[in-house]
Design a protein around this motif. Structure first.
Motif, PDB file in Angstrom:
ATOM      1  N   ARG A  52      -9.910-107.505   1.823  1.00 61.32           N
ATOM      2  CA  ARG A  52     -10.963-107.682   0.826  1.00 61.32           C
ATOM      3  C   ARG A  52     -12.179-106.816   1.128  1.00 61.32           C
ATOM      4  O   ARG A  52     -12.915-106.436   0.229  1.00 61.32           O
ATOM      5  CB  ARG A  52     -11.348-109.161   0.722  1.00 61.32           C
ATOM      6  CG  ARG A  52     -10.255-110.015   0.063  1.00 61.32           C
ATOM      7  CD  ARG A  52     -10.564-111.500   0.168  1.00 61.32           C
ATOM      8  NE  ARG A  52     -11.824-111.837  -0.473  1.00 61.32           N
ATOM      9  CZ  ARG A  52     -11.960-112.022  -1.781  1.00 61.32           C
ATOM     10  NH1 ARG A  52     -10.923-111.898  -2.569  1.00 61.32           N
ATOM     11  NH2 ARG A  52     -13.122-112.325  -2.287  1.00 61.32           N
ATOM     12  N   PHE A  86      -3.093-108.763  -6.520  1.00 62.82           N
ATOM     13  CA  PHE A  86      -3.574-110.037  -6.001  1.00 62.82           C
ATOM     14  C   PHE A  86      -2.429-110.987  -5.706  1.00 62.82           C
ATOM     15  O   PHE A  86      -1.358-110.905  -6.293  1.00 62.82           O
ATOM     16  CB  PHE A  86      -4.542-110.679  -7.002  1.00 62.82           C
ATOM     17  CG  PHE A  86      -5.836-109.959  -7.109  1.00 62.82           C
ATOM     18  CD1 PHE A  86      -6.933-110.382  -6.387  1.00 62.82           C
ATOM     19  CD2 PHE A  86      -5.973-108.850  -7.910  1.00 62.82           C
ATOM     20  CE1 PHE A  86      -8.135-109.716  -6.474  1.00 62.82           C
ATOM     21  CE2 PHE A  86      -7.170-108.168  -8.007  1.00 62.82           C
ATOM     22  CZ  PHE A  86      -8.255-108.601  -7.286  1.00 62.82           C
ATOM     23  N   ALA A  90      -3.445-112.603 -10.800  1.00 60.94           N
ATOM     24  CA  ALA A  90      -4.719-112.447 -11.500  1.00 60.94           C
ATOM     25  C   ALA A  90      -4.590-111.571 -12.743  1.00 60.94           C
ATOM     26  O   ALA A  90      -5.414-110.716 -13.008  1.00 60.94           O
ATOM     27  CB  ALA A  90      -5.791-111.893 -10.560  1.00 60.94           C
TER      28      ALA A  90
ATOM     29  N   ASP B 157     -10.846-118.426 -13.254  1.00 59.05           N
ATOM     30  CA  ASP B 157     -10.336-118.012 -11.955  1.00 59.05           C
ATOM     31  C   ASP B 157     -11.149-116.823 -11.426  1.00 59.05           C
ATOM     32  O   ASP B 157     -11.243-115.792 -12.070  1.00 59.05           O
ATOM     33  CB  ASP B 157      -8.861-117.615 -12.125  1.00 59.05           C
ATOM     34  CG  ASP B 157      -8.203-117.335 -10.795  1.00 59.05           C
ATOM     35  OD1 ASP B 157      -8.913-117.343  -9.771  1.00 59.05           O
ATOM     36  OD2 ASP B 157      -6.983-117.121 -10.801  1.00 59.05           O
ATOM     37  N   SER B 159     -10.534-114.789  -9.174  1.00 59.91           N
ATOM     38  CA  SER B 159      -9.775-113.574  -8.885  1.00 59.91           C
ATOM     39  C   SER B 159      -9.644-112.687 -10.128  1.00 59.91           C
ATOM     40  O   SER B 159      -9.458-111.483 -10.021  1.00 59.91           O
ATOM     41  CB  SER B 159      -8.407-113.919  -8.315  1.00 59.91           C
ATOM     42  OG  SER B 159      -7.621-114.560  -9.282  1.00 59.91           O
ATOM     43  N   GLU B 162     -12.617-110.553  -9.986  1.00 58.59           N
ATOM     44  CA  GLU B 162     -12.419-109.554  -8.936  1.00 58.59           C
ATOM     45  C   GLU B 162     -11.471-108.470  -9.413  1.00 58.59           C
ATOM     46  O   GLU B 162     -11.702-107.285  -9.183  1.00 58.59           O
ATOM     47  CB  GLU B 162     -11.865-110.225  -7.677  1.00 58.59           C
ATOM     48  CG  GLU B 162     -12.931-110.974  -6.918  1.00 58.59           C
ATOM     49  CD  GLU B 162     -12.397-111.642  -5.666  1.00 58.59           C
ATOM     50  OE1 GLU B 162     -11.168-111.680  -5.482  1.00 58.59           O
ATOM     51  OE2 GLU B 162     -13.219-112.114  -4.866  1.00 58.59           O
TER      52      GLU B 162
END
Lengths: 503, 264
Positions: A52, A86, A90, B157, B159, B162
């Motif tokens: 990350r 991910f 995601a 979420d 993520s 991200e």
């Protein structure tokens, strides 16, 4: 590219969460362009945090991350030429497959060179055209073998298909590095095996650098060019899969990668090591009388007749595992696990041979526990998140305690020891564990256990300041158990701290 | 003898309630709406509604008041809900509670308090009827907007955000392309819950000296003049409008029926 062909370099990277939880410590790594690198370690070891930080979702507390020699440690994720697959995919639930894959392309600007009327060239940053995007999306779908899925909603896809879309969405942007965070964790075994092979193929075809995070050692060994074994936020070993497997650098790596027999050994001569009551030739050179950990892979032990064997033992059990039998042999108080293609009768006496190249020696990491301690009012000693009874008279030769608890030295001087700082040493075999938490001077959770043939080596970590106790114990406990730490009074070795003014 | 109920029997109390207080009144409304004063079937009430400029004007005024209120609520509630849902504040439940707390205080008391504050600020509060009504309704219905927004943003979420920034989106793009579209169910749900009551809640207007009629007060006025027939017709039309609005918005929030659920 210049001589510096490291595409990414991590220099002394450290990450601390919430002020005191160290997730990653002094992380140094170089990755070459086009390599397939795997971060391997148990959960919570800091591998995902490191990934990350490369992606830009976390900023390192200190240290640098260089990409092609440039410091990118502080750049936000959208400014980095890396893309992530991910763990739970995601995928955007409000977009269909096509739009998911096109997401990055629609935001991307590329430099196009034009020539104006005067013949001068100029560069313009422009968005990709519709047909360019279309071509790239279709190409990406082709790579992941899902042509014709453009219009499908992502929630209608199976786990494996979602995984492929997630990969397509990342590689369509042609990143310099593709980061994969346990991407196959949610798939079933068969699917996982298939995807492993496909990912490997994709890596070869695309020539992109892959950084892959997994806790599955088999996956790491199968796919990687380079494996980075991580534990407790620190790199344990970096090397090719064969190096990691054949030459583990310490017992953690040996125990984590594949199965191994780990024993305590002593060097008894030049290239001669003694363990399990026998002497073996070995290839690792250590000083005579050096204590070492000996690692022997189960498949490196050969069964022979009792007369020919270097070791002789009774077969305790034999389990058929498909390709091999897993045979447990008892030799005196030791137990050895052997993988053999031939079976051995349970209860029978067999001989065992180990060739020198099957014996891996590593310096013992823990031989003694050392702490900084302070003497309390009641002449106990405080260290490692606990308070223990101790014999303070050992601090001054010939001294004794008077009725009031003051120490009287050999010269008749009366000393109050309260607050005295001392160095504390305790041998690993002098520490005991107990279910009764209050019986010991300290308490903590078992965070690691490694079987060493005739005993287990445990590491117990306290909750408050994360102090570690390393100890040996023949009984089996479970990792995660909360135990009390007992150390007999006479086994705590104290010595005065040497301070600058010589007191 | 043991007392045993099966599921059907447990429904009886509610079924009785439904028949006496929902179904029966509905039929009464239907009956009055389509009859004249003498009990003969007639469509004149219906024609009245759409020819009477007064009624249509009231409908328009109600709509504009409700829409402005809803938009003001949305503009204030969205950032609040966003900050509450996204922050790692330890005290965020206390903050959320502060926004919900007014719901637990009697609403006439709240509006009376608001009236005092407004008269302090504006002097003669009857000078700004529309503005004051919007403020009053916003104050009243704000929690109904914040809660669904908060829930849908909380469920988002992390993520996904991200992933969006990983794919090259800056903070604004991530918000516009991911956060906002995924909070649409919350927006719709919040808007429905504010829009519909603010079309009819005339008590707020009364208390803030806004003498303009909205749908609620119009119906009230017909009924208090014993004109059951026209009053019923207006109620019926309003019912149909609300039904249509709900039908349309449900289509959007179908995917995310949980957004309506409150956290407290």
């Amino acid at each position: 590219m210049d001589k510096n062909e490291n595409i990414i370099e991590l220099i002394d990277v450290r990450k601390v969460f919430d002020g005191d939880t160290v997730a990653v410590e002094s992380f140094n790594l170089q990755v070459k362009k086009g390599e397939f690198v795997t971060f391997l370690g148990p959960s919570g070891c800091g591998k995902t945090t490191t990934l990350r930080m490369i992606a830009g979702f976390e900023l390192p507390t200190s240290g640098k991350i260089l990409l092609n020699g440039e410091d990118i440690s502080k750049l936000p994720p959208n400014k980095r030429p890396v893309n992530t697959v991910f763990q739970k995919y995601a995928l955007f639930p409000h977009l269909n497959v096509y739009e998911n894959i096109a997401f990055g392309l629609r935001l991307k600007k590329i430099e196009n060179t034009y020539v104006n009327k005067n013949g001068e060239t100029y560069v313009k940053r422009e968005k990709l055209t519709k047909s360019e995007i279309d071509k790239k999306v279709r190409k990406a779908l082709e790579i992941v073998d899902l042509e014709g899925f453009e219009k499908r909603g992502v929630s209608t896809l199976s786990g494996g298909q979602q995984q492929r879309i997630a990969i397509a969405r990342a590689i369509v942007n042609e990143p310099e590095i593709l980061l994969l965070d346990e991407p196959l964790g949610a798939l079933d075994l068969k699917m996982r095996k298939e995807m492993q092979i496909e990912l490997k193929k994709m890596h070869k075809k695309l020539g992109i650098t892959f950084i892959y995070v997994t806790h599955d050692q088999e996956e790491a060994l199968t796919m990687s060019d380079k494996v980075v074994v991580i534990n407790d936020g620190e790199i344990q070993q970096t090397g090719t899969p064969t190096e990691i497997y054949n030459e583990p650098i310490n017992t953690f790596v040996a125990d984590f990668i594949g199965e191994s027999n780990i024993f305590n050994g002593t060097l008894v001569g030049k290239l001669k090591v003694k363990f399990c009551g026998a002497t073996f030739n070995c290839l690792d050179d250590y000083e005579i009388n050096q204590l070492v950990d000996v690692v022997v892979r189960p498949e490196d032990i050969k069964i022979c007749t009792p007369e020919e064997g270097q070791l002789k033992g009774r077969v305790i059990s034999s389990v058929f595992k498909g390709v091999h039998y897993e045979i447990t042999v008892g030799i005196g108080k030791f137990e050895i696990i052997i993988h053999s293609t031939t079976d051995a009768p349970v209860g029978g006496i067999i001989g065992l041979r180990i060739e020198p190249d099957g014996i891996h020696l590593m310096e013992k990491v823990y031989t003694v526990n050392k702490y900084d301690g302070v003497i309390t009012k009641t002449n106990k000693v405080e260290f490692g998140d606990g308070e223990f009874e101790c014999d303070v008279t050992c601090l001054y030769a010939g001294s004794h305690l008077d009725e009031e608890g003051y120490l009287v030295t050999a010269q008749g001087e009366k000393l109050d020891l309260t607050g005295t700082e001392v160095d504390v040493e305790v041998d690993t075999h002098d520490i005991m564990m107990s279910d009764d938490l209050s019986s010991g001077g300290a308490q903590g959770n078992i965070i690691s256990m490694i079987y060493k043939g005739d005993h287990y080596r445990y590491i117990v970590r306290t909750e408050d300041n994360e102090e570690d106790y390393v100890l040996s114990c023949p009984d089996m406990w479970n990792t995660g158990d909360l135990v009390g730490i007992i150390i007999p009074k006479e086994k705590i070795k104290l010595s005065l701290k040497v301070t600058e003014d010589g007191k | 003898m043991k007392l045993r109920f099966n599921r059907k029997q447990l429904c009886i109390p509610y079924a009785v309630f439904l028949v006496f207080f929902v179904l029966a009144p509905l039929f009464v409304i239907l009956y009055y709406a389509f009859t004249d004063g003498q009990g003969k079937i007639s469509f004149s009430n219906f024609a009245n509604f759409f020819t009477n400029t007064n009624t249509l004007g009231t409908l328009l005024y109600s709509f504009s008041l409700a829409i402005v209120t809803t938009l003001v609520c949305l503009v204030i509630a969205y950032p609040t809900a966003y900050i509450l849902a996204r922050s790692n504040l330890k005290k965020k439940y206390v903050l959320l509670l502060l926004f919900i707390l007014p719901m637990w205080i009697n609403f006439t008391l709240r509006i009376t308090a608001l009236k005092e504050i407004l008269s302090l600020l504006e002097g003669n509060i009857s000078a700004y009827p529309f503005l004051n009504s919007v403020i009053g309704m916003t104050y009243d219905f704000m929690p109904f907007m914040i809660l669904p927004l908060y829930t849908s943003l909380l469920k988002l979420d992390k993520s996904l955000l991200e992933a969006a920034s990983d794919l090259g989106g800056n903070k604004l793009t991530v918000f516009l392309r991911v956060t906002l579209p995924l909070s649409v169910p919350g927006i719709i749900s919040g808007m429905t819950m504010v829009l519909l009551p603010s079309m009819t809640n005339y008590v707020v207007l009364d208390m803030l000296y806004n003498s303009t009629y909205i749908m609620g007060s119009l119906i009230g006025s017909y009924f208090s003049a014993y004109d059951w027939n026209n009053g019923s017709m207006i109620s019926l039309v309003l019912l149909v409008i609300i039904f249509i609005v709900t039908l349309v918005t449900n289509r959007f929030s179908d995917k995310d029926s949980n957004a309506r659920g409150a956290v407290l």
